[in-house]
Design a protein around this motif. Sequence first.
Motif, PDB file in Angstrom:
ATOM      1  N   GLY A 115      -0.202  11.291  16.137  1.00 44.67           N
ATOM      2  CA  GLY A 115       0.990  10.478  16.381  1.00 44.67           C
ATOM      3  C   GLY A 115       2.072  11.248  17.102  1.00 44.67           C
ATOM      4  O   GLY A 115       2.730  10.726  18.017  1.00 44.67           O
ATOM      5  N   LEU A 116       2.276  12.525  16.703  1.00 50.54           N
ATOM      6  CA  LEU A 116       3.265  13.365  17.376  1.00 50.54           C
ATOM      7  C   LEU A 116       2.939  13.530  18.860  1.00 50.54           C
ATOM      8  O   LEU A 116       3.803  13.371  19.736  1.00 50.54           O
ATOM      9  CB  LEU A 116       3.323  14.741  16.716  1.00 50.54           C
ATOM     10  N   LEU A 117       1.677  13.856  19.146  1.00 51.38           N
ATOM     11  CA  LEU A 117       1.279  14.081  20.537  1.00 51.38           C
ATOM     12  C   LEU A 117       1.339  12.794  21.345  1.00 51.38           C
ATOM     13  O   LEU A 117       1.729  12.807  22.520  1.00 51.38           O
ATOM     14  CB  LEU A 117      -0.127  14.676  20.578  1.00 51.38           C
ATOM     15  N   ALA A 118       0.947  11.674  20.732  1.00 50.75           N
ATOM     16  CA  ALA A 118       1.013  10.394  21.448  1.00 50.75           C
ATOM     17  C   ALA A 118       2.453  10.059  21.809  1.00 50.75           C
ATOM     18  O   ALA A 118       2.743   9.584  22.923  1.00 50.75           O
ATOM     19  CB  ALA A 118       0.399   9.286  20.591  1.00 50.75           C
ATOM     20  N   SER A 176      25.771  19.920  17.575  1.00 54.29           N
ATOM     21  CA  SER A 176      24.982  18.804  17.050  1.00 54.29           C
ATOM     22  C   SER A 176      23.756  18.532  17.911  1.00 54.29           C
ATOM     23  O   SER A 176      22.679  18.179  17.404  1.00 54.29           O
ATOM     24  CB  SER A 176      25.854  17.545  16.972  1.00 54.29           C
ATOM     25  N   LEU A 177      23.894  18.709  19.235  1.00 56.09           N
ATOM     26  CA  LEU A 177      22.751  18.476  20.119  1.00 56.09           C
ATOM     27  C   LEU A 177      21.683  19.543  19.914  1.00 56.09           C
ATOM     28  O   LEU A 177      20.486  19.244  19.891  1.00 56.09           O
ATOM     29  CB  LEU A 177      23.214  18.476  21.574  1.00 56.09           C
ATOM     30  N   ILE A 178      22.096  20.794  19.750  1.00 52.94           N
ATOM     31  CA  ILE A 178      21.142  21.870  19.499  1.00 52.94           C
ATOM     32  C   ILE A 178      20.393  21.611  18.203  1.00 52.94           C
ATOM     33  O   ILE A 178      19.168  21.774  18.117  1.00 52.94           O
ATOM     34  CB  ILE A 178      21.858  23.227  19.437  1.00 52.94           C
ATOM     35  N   VAL A 179      21.115  21.176  17.157  1.00 54.57           N
ATOM     36  CA  VAL A 179      20.469  20.870  15.879  1.00 54.57           C
ATOM     37  C   VAL A 179      19.484  19.719  16.053  1.00 54.57           C
ATOM     38  O   VAL A 179      18.379  19.733  15.493  1.00 54.57           O
ATOM     39  CB  VAL A 179      21.531  20.531  14.814  1.00 54.57           C
ATOM     40  N   GLY A 180      19.878  18.718  16.846  1.00 49.52           N
ATOM     41  CA  GLY A 180      18.979  17.584  17.079  1.00 49.52           C
ATOM     42  C   GLY A 180      17.690  18.009  17.749  1.00 49.52           C
ATOM     43  O   GLY A 180      16.598  17.600  17.341  1.00 49.52           O
ATOM     44  N   PHE A 181      17.791  18.832  18.787  1.00 45.97           N
ATOM     45  CA  PHE A 181      16.588  19.324  19.452  1.00 45.97           C
ATOM     46  C   PHE A 181      15.725  20.144  18.492  1.00 45.97           C
ATOM     47  O   PHE A 181      14.502  20.065  18.512  1.00 45.97           O
ATOM     48  CB  PHE A 181      16.960  20.179  20.659  1.00 45.97           C
ATOM     49  N   ALA A 182      16.372  20.960  17.661  1.00 48.23           N
ATOM     50  CA  ALA A 182      15.622  21.807  16.740  1.00 48.23           C
ATOM     51  C   ALA A 182      14.816  20.962  15.763  1.00 48.23           C
ATOM     52  O   ALA A 182      13.628  21.220  15.521  1.00 48.23           O
ATOM     53  CB  ALA A 182      16.581  22.732  15.989  1.00 48.23           C
ATOM     54  N   ILE A 183      15.441  19.929  15.205  1.00 45.39           N
ATOM     55  CA  ILE A 183      14.724  19.068  14.266  1.00 45.39           C
ATOM     56  C   ILE A 183      13.604  18.325  14.976  1.00 45.39           C
ATOM     57  O   ILE A 183      12.487  18.187  14.460  1.00 45.39           O
ATOM     58  CB  ILE A 183      15.707  18.077  13.616  1.00 45.39           C
ATOM     59  N   HIS A 184      13.864  17.842  16.171  1.00 41.90           N
ATOM     60  CA  HIS A 184      12.872  17.085  16.925  1.00 41.90           C
ATOM     61  C   HIS A 184      11.644  17.937  17.251  1.00 41.90           C
ATOM     62  O   HIS A 184      10.507  17.477  17.135  1.00 41.90           O
ATOM     63  CB  HIS A 184      13.516  16.563  18.209  1.00 41.90           C
ATOM     64  N   ASN A 185      11.857  19.186  17.647  1.00 41.78           N
ATOM     65  CA  ASN A 185      10.748  20.038  18.087  1.00 41.78           C
ATOM     66  C   ASN A 185      10.092  20.815  16.956  1.00 41.78           C
ATOM     67  O   ASN A 185       9.036  21.416  17.170  1.00 41.78           O
ATOM     68  CB  ASN A 185      11.233  21.019  19.153  1.00 41.78           C
ATOM     69  N   VAL A 194       8.302   9.716  12.812  1.00 47.73           N
ATOM     70  CA  VAL A 194       9.093  10.944  12.703  1.00 47.73           C
ATOM     71  C   VAL A 194       9.630  11.358  14.060  1.00 47.73           C
ATOM     72  O   VAL A 194      10.811  11.719  14.200  1.00 47.73           O
ATOM     73  CB  VAL A 194       8.238  12.061  12.079  1.00 47.73           C
ATOM     74  N   MET A 195       8.799  11.314  15.089  1.00 49.27           N
ATOM     75  CA  MET A 195       9.243  11.707  16.418  1.00 49.27           C
ATOM     76  C   MET A 195      10.295  10.743  16.958  1.00 49.27           C
ATOM     77  O   MET A 195      11.253  11.157  17.619  1.00 49.27           O
ATOM     78  CB  MET A 195       8.046  11.779  17.368  1.00 49.27           C
ATOM     79  N   LEU A 213      16.177  10.260  18.146  1.00 47.25           N
ATOM     80  CA  LEU A 213      17.495   9.643  18.197  1.00 47.25           C
ATOM     81  C   LEU A 213      18.616  10.658  18.082  1.00 47.25           C
ATOM     82  O   LEU A 213      19.765  10.395  18.493  1.00 47.25           O
ATOM     83  CB  LEU A 213      17.623   8.599  17.063  1.00 47.25           C
ATOM     84  N   LEU A 214      18.325  11.835  17.530  1.00 45.74           N
ATOM     85  CA  LEU A 214      19.343  12.857  17.348  1.00 45.74           C
ATOM     86  C   LEU A 214      19.692  13.582  18.641  1.00 45.74           C
ATOM     87  O   LEU A 214      20.707  14.262  18.710  1.00 45.74           O
ATOM     88  CB  LEU A 214      18.878  13.892  16.311  1.00 45.74           C
ATOM     89  N   VAL A 215      18.831  13.464  19.646  1.00 43.70           N
ATOM     90  CA  VAL A 215      19.044  14.208  20.878  1.00 43.70           C
ATOM     91  C   VAL A 215      19.385  13.318  22.063  1.00 43.70           C
ATOM     92  O   VAL A 215      19.299  13.714  23.201  1.00 43.70           O
ATOM     93  CB  VAL A 215      17.791  15.073  21.231  1.00 43.70           C
ATOM     94  N   GLN A 216      19.773  12.082  21.784  1.00 47.70           N
ATOM     95  CA  GLN A 216      20.209  11.208  22.867  1.00 47.70           C
ATOM     96  C   GLN A 216      21.548  11.690  23.365  1.00 47.70           C
ATOM     97  O   GLN A 216      22.493  11.881  22.588  1.00 47.70           O
ATOM     98  CB  GLN A 216      20.313   9.753  22.381  1.00 47.70           C
ATOM     99  N   ALA A 217      21.626  11.926  24.663  1.00 48.91           N
ATOM    100  CA  ALA A 217      22.878  12.452  25.222  1.00 48.91           C
ATOM    101  C   ALA A 217      23.394  11.543  26.324  1.00 48.91           C
ATOM    102  O   ALA A 217      22.632  10.855  26.970  1.00 48.91           O
ATOM    103  CB  ALA A 217      22.652  13.839  25.787  1.00 48.91           C
TER     104      ALA A 217
END
Length: 410
Positions: free
Chosen positions: A199-202, A299-308, A400-401, A406-410
């Motif tokens: 699911g993550l890769l898709a 906040s954007l850095i944290v969003g990317f970290a959680i996403h990746n 999850v992805m 949604l946390l990294v929408q800029a």
Amino acid sequence: MTLDEKTVPAQAAAPHRRKPVPRWLLGVGPLVLIAILVGLFSLLNAPGLGTLSEGVPPKEEVAVEDIRLTPGQIEITVRNEGPDPVSIAQVNVSDYYAMFTQSRETMAPLESTTLSISYHWVDGDPYEVALVTSAGGKIPADIEAAALSPERGGSFFALMALLGIYVGVIPVALGMLWMPFVRRSSASWVRVLLGVTVGLLAFLAIDATLEAVELVAGNGAFGGPMVVFLGALTAYLILEGTDAWMRRRQELGATGRPAALPPQRLALLIAIGIGLHNLGEGLAIGSAYAVGSLALGASLIVGFAIHNTTEGLAIVTPLAKQPPGLGRLVILGLIAGAPAAAGALIGATVYQPALAAFLLGIGAGAVAQVAVKLLPLLKDTSGKTFTPLTGAGIILGLGVMFATGLLVQA
């Protein structure tokens, strides 16, 4: 009549067999003829077709690729996407015709030019910019909120590298800390985690494709959205061909068929696929920051970290039954995360929409190929691939992805 007398007329009557034409000549010959015809057609200036364009206005298709603001100046890079030459004659900034210079007076098809416009802009103000061509066409290049573009010096490139480490290397490394949990999970739980990985890769494949298509949606140069699918197909076929070649080199099993894909190599393929995806992601981040259109706050850095972070889980899940050493885990993490730093550096210096879309397409094709390779590992004891557990895992991975995205929408 003797035997010799009978054979002489037969030999005389037999046709003479010519030496066959070399096969390479049969293949090259048509190409040479085509090249000659194209050369003559161009040399004679398309005989008989010259009158078709009489009275028809030139077709002007110009795309804005970059906008940079420095004190008292606006720099705009545009590219000619149409079939006819284009010249920029005037520049209008908020109903004011400004003085400007340009790197190229006339743009041939696919050529670009950079306009340096003298204008004392005010920080935070919006500006409506129109580039007027010599034929009277207008090319909009609006600025939503003026802001000073960062200088591309040593500190800037160090910041891009650090940014890539923040959003690529560190999150992937954190995700790989799930390795002990994966090792102690039962076979059923491992299949669920493999479903999450699929699911993550898709999601990564779909997200990268949509983002790449959006980059070149209004840009027809170099094929437009076609470069996205070309990159995806290229990556998929290269990885598929490489895997098939490596499997053929292995010893055949008792059934005469190639051995199953080893978990170590599957984890490596996942890391490569995620790395290619993160390369395109870093490219987009670096280019956006370079033009001042991305607010890279905490906040954007944290969003990317959680996403990746979930990408690290995708790497270690196939290694549940054959855990590697610490050194190999470090290498896998760097393969997956370090390209984000390289992409940020490239995007901050030589950003080009078609190149970014092509790289994102490569990432999409790579992760899609790995997701397909994971499907056989989802089979349970009865041989079924899609079960309620694996289906729930795939849906959970997609969810999850999507939620962390949604946390990294800029």
